[in-house]
Design a protein around this motif. Sequence first.
Motif, PDB file in Angstrom:
ATOM      1  N   VAL A 239    -111.098   4.287 -99.106  1.00 48.29           N
ATOM      2  CA  VAL A 239    -110.134   4.161-100.215  1.00 48.29           C
ATOM      3  C   VAL A 239    -109.458   5.501-100.356  1.00 48.29           C
ATOM      4  O   VAL A 239    -109.704   6.482-100.262  1.00 48.29           O
ATOM      5  CB  VAL A 239    -110.716   3.849-101.595  1.00 48.29           C
ATOM      6  CG1 VAL A 239    -109.567   3.658-102.787  1.00 48.29           C
ATOM      7  CG2 VAL A 239    -111.699   2.661-101.499  1.00 48.29           C
ATOM      8  N   GLU A 240    -108.003   5.458-100.200  1.00 44.08           N
ATOM      9  CA  GLU A 240    -107.206   6.439-100.532  1.00 44.08           C
ATOM     10  C   GLU A 240    -107.466   7.269-101.750  1.00 44.08           C
ATOM     11  O   GLU A 240    -107.637   6.755-102.542  1.00 44.08           O
ATOM     12  CB  GLU A 240    -105.686   6.093-100.269  1.00 44.08           C
ATOM     13  CG  GLU A 240    -104.773   7.231-100.251  1.00 44.08           C
ATOM     14  CD  GLU A 240    -103.340   6.636-100.015  1.00 44.08           C
ATOM     15  OE1 GLU A 240    -102.698   6.789 -98.860  1.00 44.08           O
ATOM     16  OE2 GLU A 240    -102.860   5.900-101.099  1.00 44.08           O
ATOM     17  N   MET A 241    -107.347   8.482-101.480  1.00 46.31           N
ATOM     18  CA  MET A 241    -107.987   9.347-102.536  1.00 46.31           C
ATOM     19  C   MET A 241    -106.653  10.316-102.666  1.00 46.31           C
ATOM     20  O   MET A 241    -106.954  11.603-102.518  1.00 46.31           O
ATOM     21  CB  MET A 241    -108.998  10.155-102.440  1.00 46.31           C
ATOM     22  CG  MET A 241    -110.470   9.401-102.485  1.00 46.31           C
ATOM     23  SD  MET A 241    -110.628   8.632-104.119  1.00 46.31           S
ATOM     24  CE  MET A 241    -111.782   7.392-103.780  1.00 46.31           C
ATOM     25  N   PRO A 242    -105.484  10.063-103.293  1.00 40.29           N
ATOM     26  CA  PRO A 242    -104.332  11.071-103.280  1.00 40.29           C
ATOM     27  C   PRO A 242    -104.527  12.004-104.586  1.00 40.29           C
ATOM     28  O   PRO A 242    -105.073  11.881-105.603  1.00 40.29           O
ATOM     29  CB  PRO A 242    -103.202  10.120-103.472  1.00 40.29           C
ATOM     30  CG  PRO A 242    -103.586   8.958-104.391  1.00 40.29           C
ATOM     31  CD  PRO A 242    -105.255   8.800-103.938  1.00 40.29           C
ATOM     32  N   TYR A 243    -103.503  12.849-104.330  1.00 35.10           N
ATOM     33  CA  TYR A 243    -103.507  13.898-105.697  1.00 35.10           C
ATOM     34  C   TYR A 243    -102.272  14.068-106.180  1.00 35.10           C
ATOM     35  O   TYR A 243    -101.033  14.150-105.330  1.00 35.10           O
ATOM     36  CB  TYR A 243    -104.117  15.233-105.163  1.00 35.10           C
ATOM     37  CG  TYR A 243    -104.037  16.277-106.253  1.00 35.10           C
ATOM     38  CD1 TYR A 243    -105.105  16.315-107.254  1.00 35.10           C
ATOM     39  CD2 TYR A 243    -103.170  17.389-106.409  1.00 35.10           C
ATOM     40  CE1 TYR A 243    -104.981  17.177-108.415  1.00 35.10           C
ATOM     41  CE2 TYR A 243    -102.964  18.200-107.388  1.00 35.10           C
ATOM     42  CZ  TYR A 243    -103.990  18.263-108.397  1.00 35.10           C
ATOM     43  OH  TYR A 243    -104.183  19.036-109.181  1.00 35.10           O
ATOM     44  N   ASN A 244    -101.930  13.799-107.449  1.00 28.23           N
ATOM     45  CA  ASN A 244    -100.504  13.951-108.034  1.00 28.23           C
ATOM     46  C   ASN A 244    -100.770  14.326-109.418  1.00 28.23           C
ATOM     47  O   ASN A 244    -102.164  14.564-109.896  1.00 28.23           O
ATOM     48  CB  ASN A 244     -99.857  12.787-107.798  1.00 28.23           C
ATOM     49  CG  ASN A 244    -100.653  11.345-108.380  1.00 28.23           C
ATOM     50  OD1 ASN A 244    -101.434  11.426-109.236  1.00 28.23           O
ATOM     51  ND2 ASN A 244    -100.506  10.328-107.591  1.00 28.23           N
ATOM     52  N   ALA A 245     -99.994  14.405-110.125  1.00 31.17           N
ATOM     53  CA  ALA A 245     -99.896  14.923-111.738  1.00 31.17           C
ATOM     54  C   ALA A 245    -100.739  13.870-112.480  1.00 31.17           C
ATOM     55  O   ALA A 245    -101.424  14.364-113.219  1.00 31.17           O
ATOM     56  CB  ALA A 245     -98.469  15.138-112.237  1.00 31.17           C
ATOM     57  N   VAL A 246    -100.565  12.683-112.079  1.00 32.28           N
ATOM     58  CA  VAL A 246    -101.528  11.702-112.915  1.00 32.28           C
ATOM     59  C   VAL A 246    -102.844  11.927-112.667  1.00 32.28           C
ATOM     60  O   VAL A 246    -103.818  12.027-113.686  1.00 32.28           O
ATOM     61  CB  VAL A 246    -100.968  10.256-112.694  1.00 32.28           C
ATOM     62  CG1 VAL A 246    -101.693   9.243-113.508  1.00 32.28           C
ATOM     63  CG2 VAL A 246     -99.368  10.104-112.937  1.00 32.28           C
ATOM     64  N   VAL A 247    -103.339  12.007-111.458  1.00 29.68           N
ATOM     65  CA  VAL A 247    -104.794  12.046-111.151  1.00 29.68           C
ATOM     66  C   VAL A 247    -105.209  13.508-111.617  1.00 29.68           C
ATOM     67  O   VAL A 247    -106.467  13.570-112.278  1.00 29.68           O
ATOM     68  CB  VAL A 247    -104.951  12.159-109.449  1.00 29.68           C
ATOM     69  CG1 VAL A 247    -106.356  12.512-109.270  1.00 29.68           C
ATOM     70  CG2 VAL A 247    -104.650  10.793-109.246  1.00 29.68           C
ATOM     71  N   LYS A 248    -104.344  14.497-111.685  1.00 32.63           N
ATOM     72  CA  LYS A 248    -104.898  15.821-112.412  1.00 32.63           C
ATOM     73  C   LYS A 248    -105.060  15.983-113.492  1.00 32.63           C
ATOM     74  O   LYS A 248    -106.218  16.332-113.950  1.00 32.63           O
ATOM     75  CB  LYS A 248    -103.717  17.089-111.775  1.00 32.63           C
ATOM     76  CG  LYS A 248    -104.122  18.356-112.307  1.00 32.63           C
ATOM     77  CD  LYS A 248    -102.851  18.987-112.109  1.00 32.63           C
ATOM     78  CE  LYS A 248    -103.289  20.628-112.805  1.00 32.63           C
ATOM     79  NZ  LYS A 248    -102.281  21.782-112.480  1.00 32.63           N
ATOM     80  N   GLY A 249    -104.224  15.061-114.379  1.00 36.41           N
ATOM     81  CA  GLY A 249    -104.638  14.993-115.794  1.00 36.41           C
ATOM     82  C   GLY A 249    -105.790  14.308-116.255  1.00 36.41           C
ATOM     83  O   GLY A 249    -106.517  14.784-116.970  1.00 36.41           O
ATOM     84  N   PHE A 250    -106.310  13.269-115.097  1.00 35.26           N
ATOM     85  CA  PHE A 250    -107.538  12.853-115.662  1.00 35.26           C
ATOM     86  C   PHE A 250    -108.847  13.612-114.932  1.00 35.26           C
ATOM     87  O   PHE A 250    -109.686  13.444-115.588  1.00 35.26           O
ATOM     88  CB  PHE A 250    -107.390  11.342-115.030  1.00 35.26           C
ATOM     89  CG  PHE A 250    -106.771  10.201-116.052  1.00 35.26           C
ATOM     90  CD1 PHE A 250    -107.081   9.733-117.234  1.00 35.26           C
ATOM     91  CD2 PHE A 250    -105.535   9.812-115.315  1.00 35.26           C
ATOM     92  CE1 PHE A 250    -106.265   9.170-117.989  1.00 35.26           C
ATOM     93  CE2 PHE A 250    -104.942   8.775-116.272  1.00 35.26           C
ATOM     94  CZ  PHE A 250    -105.265   8.500-117.312  1.00 35.26           C
ATOM     95  N   ILE A 251    -108.675  14.241-113.985  1.00 32.80           N
ATOM     96  CA  ILE A 251    -109.605  15.264-113.717  1.00 32.80           C
ATOM     97  C   ILE A 251    -110.079  16.173-114.692  1.00 32.80           C
ATOM     98  O   ILE A 251    -111.063  16.216-115.103  1.00 32.80           O
ATOM     99  CB  ILE A 251    -109.368  15.880-112.286  1.00 32.80           C
ATOM    100  CG1 ILE A 251    -109.094  15.068-110.931  1.00 32.80           C
ATOM    101  CG2 ILE A 251    -110.055  17.119-111.907  1.00 32.80           C
ATOM    102  CD1 ILE A 251    -108.670  15.499-109.817  1.00 32.80           C
TER     103      ILE A 251
END
Length: 411
Positions: free
Chosen positions: A80-92
């Motif tokens: 499964v693709e594991m991209p990084y962006n501002a939305v993902v960073k917020g939840f991390i």
Amino acid sequence: MKNGWYILLVLCLLNLYCLTCAAVTDVDTLQVYEPSELDLRLLDYTLSWVDTSACTEGYVIADLPDSVYIERLCALPCIVEMPYNAVVKGFIEAYLHRSKKQVARMRRLGDTYFPMFEETLMRYGLPLELKYLPIIESGLNVQARSHAGAAGLWQFMPQTAKNSGLEVNSLVDERLDPYKSTDAACRFFESLYAIYGDWNLAIAAYNCGPGNVNKAIHRAGGQRDFWQIYSFLPRETRSYLPIFVAANYVFTYADEHNICPAEPILPLAIDTIVVTRRLHLLQVAEKLDIPMNTLRKLNPQYTMDILPGGKDYTLCVPAEKAGAYICNEDSILSYRRDSLIEQRRATIDLAQRTAQNGGYTVNGVTYYKIKKGDTLSGIAKKFHCSVGQLQRWNGLKGSSIREGKTLKILR
């Protein structure tokens, strides 16, 4: 020829690395993203099911530059693709800063559930990273129930569960069975991937249903990429995939962020026993000296503590108790059977109604409907009792009675 294959392998690996990181947002163009209050409420709602009473606050969470997050996500061995962006960073960061105690608790729960998830996913040929979806769905709380009626680790609705072959009735709710619900979830993912041929869309459809994903694809002009249809999806689903990526990151790199597992919660070694006869968990608890609370945690699908019998049902016990159950099964099944198992009546005789002195008798109690001209003393004489008894049996304070009222005679 060997060197040629080696060069081809290197090129393939480089291509795979590029595909994995294809959706990473350029670090220089990353926007600051703060999850909305609704996003955080959704995350907190799931994590509220996680008992953190055994966890401590002694964790130090280090903030990292975006380049480290990107590098680590790209290094994950995922399909499964594991991209990084501002939305993902917020939840991390929401996981690391707001929910570190819950992460510690779920890491320990994962010792019990992740091996079983992985085994089932491998059997169906599905990506192993899907094992982190129950973190989002239920906080790894096998008894989690949503306000909408979904239940269990994978949060099946009752009808979806029945359509997937799970038993849901007054005594058994197999949505709460970790093994059977995981098998059903894998079959469901198999069907979703067959529809879309894309894991991001399959994951989105698991959350909001294929109908909503199809609508979003249509409104996006036929685009079949999660990030292209993002704004057309239901609000909760927009957050779902970024939270999934964040969960993969946080649980893979928890040690690097100094989040240690909480104290053990369930027995790590569990064995299963097939039971075909009706059984109460209390029979097992008292005969094998297993805390009832432990048995309930291991067998949450038996909502009334009863295995109905009549077909194969699975009983989970601590591994060290499995041999004792097998050797003593007959005595366990007969222990306190009358009070725990046989208390239900198999047949019931209907109450018989017989006429007597203008009244009728049911189960030894005579009922008489007062007629015009009746007196309390006359009724007492007819039924061979005293006026005082009639008053006491019927809560009467005087001798006045009313036509149409029914009196009880208890002799």
